[in-house]
Design a protein around this motif. Structure first.
Motif, mmCIF file in Angstrom:
data_model
loop_
_atom_site.group_PDB
_atom_site.id
_atom_site.type_symbol
_atom_site.label_atom_id
_atom_site.label_comp_id
_atom_site.label_asym_id
_atom_site.label_seq_id
_atom_site.Cartn_x
_atom_site.Cartn_y
_atom_site.Cartn_z
ATOM 1 N N LEU A 117 0.823 -1.200 0.000
ATOM 2 C CA LEU A 117 0.000 0.000 0.000
ATOM 3 C C LEU A 117 0.854 1.246 0.000
ATOM 4 N N GLY A 118 0.290 2.305 -0.565
ATOM 5 C CA GLY A 118 0.961 3.593 -0.529
ATOM 6 C C GLY A 118 1.006 4.148 0.867
ATOM 7 N N SER A 119 2.104 4.759 1.194
ATOM 8 C CA SER A 119 2.262 5.329 2.518
ATOM 9 C C SER A 119 3.386 6.345 2.478
ATOM 10 N N LEU A 120 3.350 7.309 3.356
ATOM 11 C CA LEU A 120 4.424 8.281 3.448
ATOM 12 C C LEU A 120 5.130 8.140 4.780
ATOM 13 N N VAL A 157 -0.597 1.107 7.367
ATOM 14 C CA VAL A 157 -0.345 -0.283 7.013
ATOM 15 C C VAL A 157 -0.485 -1.226 8.215
ATOM 16 N N PRO A 158 0.105 -0.929 9.387
ATOM 17 C CA PRO A 158 -0.089 -1.839 10.523
ATOM 18 C C PRO A 158 -1.550 -1.980 10.923
ATOM 19 N N PRO A 213 2.534 9.761 15.109
ATOM 20 C CA PRO A 213 3.075 9.788 13.749
ATOM 21 C C PRO A 213 2.364 10.815 12.899
ATOM 22 N N PRO A 214 3.080 11.527 12.011
ATOM 23 C CA PRO A 214 2.427 12.511 11.170
ATOM 24 C C PRO A 214 1.688 11.892 10.006
ATOM 25 N N THR A 215 2.138 10.748 9.523
ATOM 26 C CA THR A 215 1.428 10.110 8.416
ATOM 27 C C THR A 215 1.226 8.657 8.755
ATOM 28 N N ASN A 216 1.754 7.757 7.959
ATOM 29 C CA ASN A 216 1.376 6.371 8.117
ATOM 30 C C ASN A 216 2.286 5.543 9.016
ATOM 31 N N GLN A 217 3.574 5.651 8.819
ATOM 32 C CA GLN A 217 4.437 4.715 9.505
ATOM 33 C C GLN A 217 5.823 5.317 9.645
ATOM 34 N N SER A 218 6.364 5.235 10.818
ATOM 35 C CA SER A 218 7.705 5.751 11.057
ATOM 36 C C SER A 218 8.723 4.650 10.863
ATOM 37 N N VAL A 219 9.847 4.969 10.238
ATOM 38 C CA VAL A 219 10.907 3.973 10.126
ATOM 39 C C VAL A 219 11.669 3.828 11.420
ATOM 40 N N THR A 243 -1.916 -9.675 4.140
ATOM 41 C CA THR A 243 -1.210 -8.646 4.900
ATOM 42 C C THR A 243 -0.726 -7.579 3.938
ATOM 43 N N PHE A 244 -0.242 -6.474 4.474
ATOM 44 C CA PHE A 244 0.057 -5.299 3.670
ATOM 45 C C PHE A 244 1.452 -4.788 4.005
ATOM 46 N N GLU A 245 2.067 -4.178 3.009
ATOM 47 C CA GLU A 245 3.352 -3.530 3.250
ATOM 48 C C GLU A 245 3.375 -2.204 2.503
#
Length: 706
Positions: free
Chosen positions: A8-11, A124-125, A444-450, A633-635
């Motif tokens: 999935l798209g994510s920032l 995504v999570p 988090p500001p958007t979807n997922q933090s590294v 599942t999604f990534e």
């Protein structure tokens, strides 16, 4: 068990070593804890001292570990449950239940933190966590609402393409609940989640006054379609007067009359084509009791408009610490109250008559919002393994008592009881002239933090396990077999049934699963239990398959496992289980028709009379909570990371949560303790295209509805 991966798209917004910045509204009042020994409150100059560092720990990541209750003095280490092979001979069997019995109540003001910024940026999570439930249950029920729904306003757009925004908090509410501004994007976000995972939604119509704002109903029905299953009319109306949202006189009669007014407004609105989707009365165990509402003629008056009958209830509270309301509740002294079967029985008892009344009118009866304690939960309890056992037993007690579902509340990062908490970013920046480094945790500001991923609470496991208990057959029935156990089953006789409750689950009239608990904490093994069950009127299989829910102690928060797998510890969760599946095979005595199941102190066991990794043969291959079949599942595929740094203008970050220095009043989102609703407003402008990639089969671009 196979896994299909969708990308999935994510920032991802990456923050560098920062300049001196100010982030308002991030430090909650009430309880505070620091990983370093310090009394610094987060206000004013930081203490001096070479090398000192301070980490602010929000409640969702609190490290409090309580002492487990002492084991009971008199204890039976072995018992036998006498079960019937067919449900025709079983008394007290429940109505048919579904695997999505336990769902989630997400506070409206934090919905985008958990689900995604907008319809094109989905967490995504979050999708992975919902997919795990869907695979077991066939679907998930989620309510977006809470106290914040009553003051929500529809607007055409908010900044940065976000689905929601917040205004100043309501000063009359002791939890400082903010008003939520929402756009069509919120419904498109929910719809896109449902296009990927089978989530069905409850929404709430604002009830702060009788100038009805029906945009929630209009947009919800138009955009969500069949995925919308109910519209709440009034949230905790028994507290409206106490919170200053109504004036005297205001009681059950006045609320019922307002509900009638809402029905009239819906009937007159052509943009709300489905007229009978309302939910109520959603009392919150405040000054009214359910019977007072029924005495208004509520059911007869509104039966044609109601899709479900609902209540809301928490067994305890942390309101004194969080908001200086009520009396102090000591978590250590309260902990034992959660660790016996009596906890669920006591919670359910006040609603048995209402559940029966709803059944009489053909309406589902739903515990619409619940969790371990209001005002954010209790430190050391709400995110412990013990809470996971409590929520599981509570859910099964409700199911056995003919509730049709229950929703566990989810708040922001400053609550203890979350089933799951979104990823966080850690900002490292110099503070003042001291040259110290202060580490601040924000949303988090958007979807997922590294840098850090999500955190799963113990009660998420309760939802997963309940999904497996009932499965997706929709013909499961459950009966509480605790008092069918021998020997002695009452505490005054020295029995231990309150610490070792059990249930039997029937599918299509046949015994298929048995659920067993051991609430006692004892590492010595002296309180390990052997729970046996016999089967009359049918064959005992040669072996059974057992999945265990395990933790080292009722107090622990880490290294929890379900059937040998874990979703990971704090900041380690991507929504997918880790580790090898471990299903224990236990041989049975077919001659005596007896099976014996060991239960460590503490633990939970789900016993299958068939291989759970294969479809149940009695259900025509449809499965019933088994692990059979693919797990989607999604990534992440769309992201901004090219190297491990990125720049953010500190002036933008300082005001990214919508406040200036003079507006530093703490914001909140829910009576259940999500005080910091305003965190996490730093965003990256722009939208990412959502892509879908079937593992090993190339890339397919998915254009989701907006």
């Amino acid at each position: 068990m196979r896994a299909t991966v969708l990308a999935l798209g994510s920032l991802s917004l990456l923050l560098p070593a920062a300049h001196a910045v100010t982030v308002y509204g991030q430090i909650p009042f009430g309880q505070t804890s620091y990983l370093a020994s310090s009394t610094w409150t987060g206000e004013g100059p930081a203490p001096t001292g070479a090398g000192d560092s301070y980490t602010k720990t929000l409640a969702a990541y609190d490290e409090t570990i309580l002492n487990p209750p002492a084991p009971p003095q008199d204890f039976n280490a072995a018992y036998t449950i006498h079960l019937q092979a067919k449900n025709a001979s079983v008394g007290g069997l429940s109505i048919m239940q579904h695997g999505s019995f336990l769902g989630f109540s997400i506070e409206m003001s934090v919905a985008t933190q958990l689900m995604g910024k907008n319809a094109s940026h989905i967490q995504v999570p979050f999708l992975n966590l919902m997919a795990q439930i869907q695979q077991r249950a066939g679907g998930v029920h989620i309510r977006m609402g809470g106290n914040t729904q009553d003051f929500a306003y529809w607007v055409e757009q908010v900044d940065n393409h976000a689905a929601t925004s917040k205004e100043k908090s309501d000063p009359k509410n002791p939890t400082l609940t903010p008003a939520v501004l929402y756009t069509d994007e919120l419904f498109h976000l929910a719809a896109n989640v449902s296009s990927l995972v089978n989530v069905r939604w409850y929404l709430g119509i604002p009830f702060n006054d009788t100038n009805w704002r029906l945009a929630v109903a209009q947009k919800g029905q138009a955009i969500l379609g069949d995925h919308l299953i109910g519209l709440q009319g009034g949230n905790e109306p028994d507290y409206y007067l106490g919170h200053g949202h109504r004036s005297e006189p205001y009681g059950p009669t006045e609320y019922a009359n307002e509900f009638q007014s809402l029905i009239k407004a819906i009937q007159d609105d052509p943009l709300v084509p489905i007229k009978n989707m309302l939910i109520g009365p959603s009392l919150a165990s405040g000054p009214w009791n359910p019977q007072q509402v029924w005495d208004t003629g509520y059911m007869d008056r509104f039966k044609d408009s109601l899709v479900a009958v609902t209540m809301e209830h928490y067994p305890s509270n942390n309101c004194f610490v969080a908001f200086n309301v009520g009396s102090y509740v000591d978590p250590q002294q309260t902990f034992p109250n959660f660790l016996s079967h009596n906890a669920g029985l006591n919670l359910v008892e006040p609603y048995l008559a209402s559940a029966a009344l709803a059944q009489q009118y053909g309406k589902p009866f739903i515990m619409f919002e619940t969790n371990s304690a209001t005002c954010g939960g209790l430190p050391g309890i709400s995110d412990s393994f013990g809470a996971g056992l409590w929520a599981l037993d509570y859910g099964l007690t409700m199911a056995a008592s003919n509730f049709s579902g229950a929703l566990l509340h989810v708040g922001g990062q400053n609550v203890y009881y979350n089933p799951f908490t979104g990823a966080v970013l850690r900002f490292l920046f110099s503070y003042g002239v001291h040259g110290l480094t202060k580490q601040l945790t924000v949303a988090p500001p958007t979807n997922q933090s590294v840098f850090n991923q999500w955190t799963v609470g113990a009660i998420y496991y309760s939802v997963i396990i309940t999904a497996e208990i009932f499965g997706h057959s929709n013909v499961s029935q459950i009966v509480d077999t605790t008092n069918a156990a021998t020997p002695a089953t009452t505490t005054d006789k020295g029995g231990n049934s309150i610490f070792t409750p059990s249930y039997a689950i029937y599918d299509n009239g046949a015994l298929r699963r048995v659920a067993m608990f051991n609430f006692v904490d004892d590492k010595s093994g002296a309180h390990d239990v052997v729970g046996s069950f016999s089967v009359d009127g049918g064959d005992m299989p040669e072996q059974v398959w057992v999945k265990y829910f395990l933790g080292d102690s009722v107090s622990v928060k880490t290294n929890l496992t379900w059937a040998g797998q874990t979703f990971g510890n704090k900041f380690k969760v991507d929504g997918r289980p880790k580790g090898d599946l471990n299903v224990t095979k236990i041989s049975c005595n077919t001659g005596a028709k007896l099976c014996s199941i060991p239960l460590k102190a503490p633990s939970f066991a789900l016993v299958f009379l068939y291989d759970p990794e294969q479809p149940d043969p009695l259900l025509g291959g449809s499965g019933s909570g088994s692990g059979a079949g693919d797990v989607v599942t999604f990534e992440t595929t769309a992201f901004t990371k090219t190297v491990n740094t990125a720049t953010v203008d500190p002036s933008v970050l300082a005001t990214s949560n919508g406040q200036s220095a003079k507006e530093r009043a703490q914001l909140g989102s829910t009576s259940s303790g999500s005080v910091n609703a305003a965190v996490g407003r730093a965003v990256v402008p722009g939208l990412a295209v959502l892509g879908a990639m079937l593992a090993g089969a190339g890339v397919v671009m998915a254009a989701l509805v907006r």
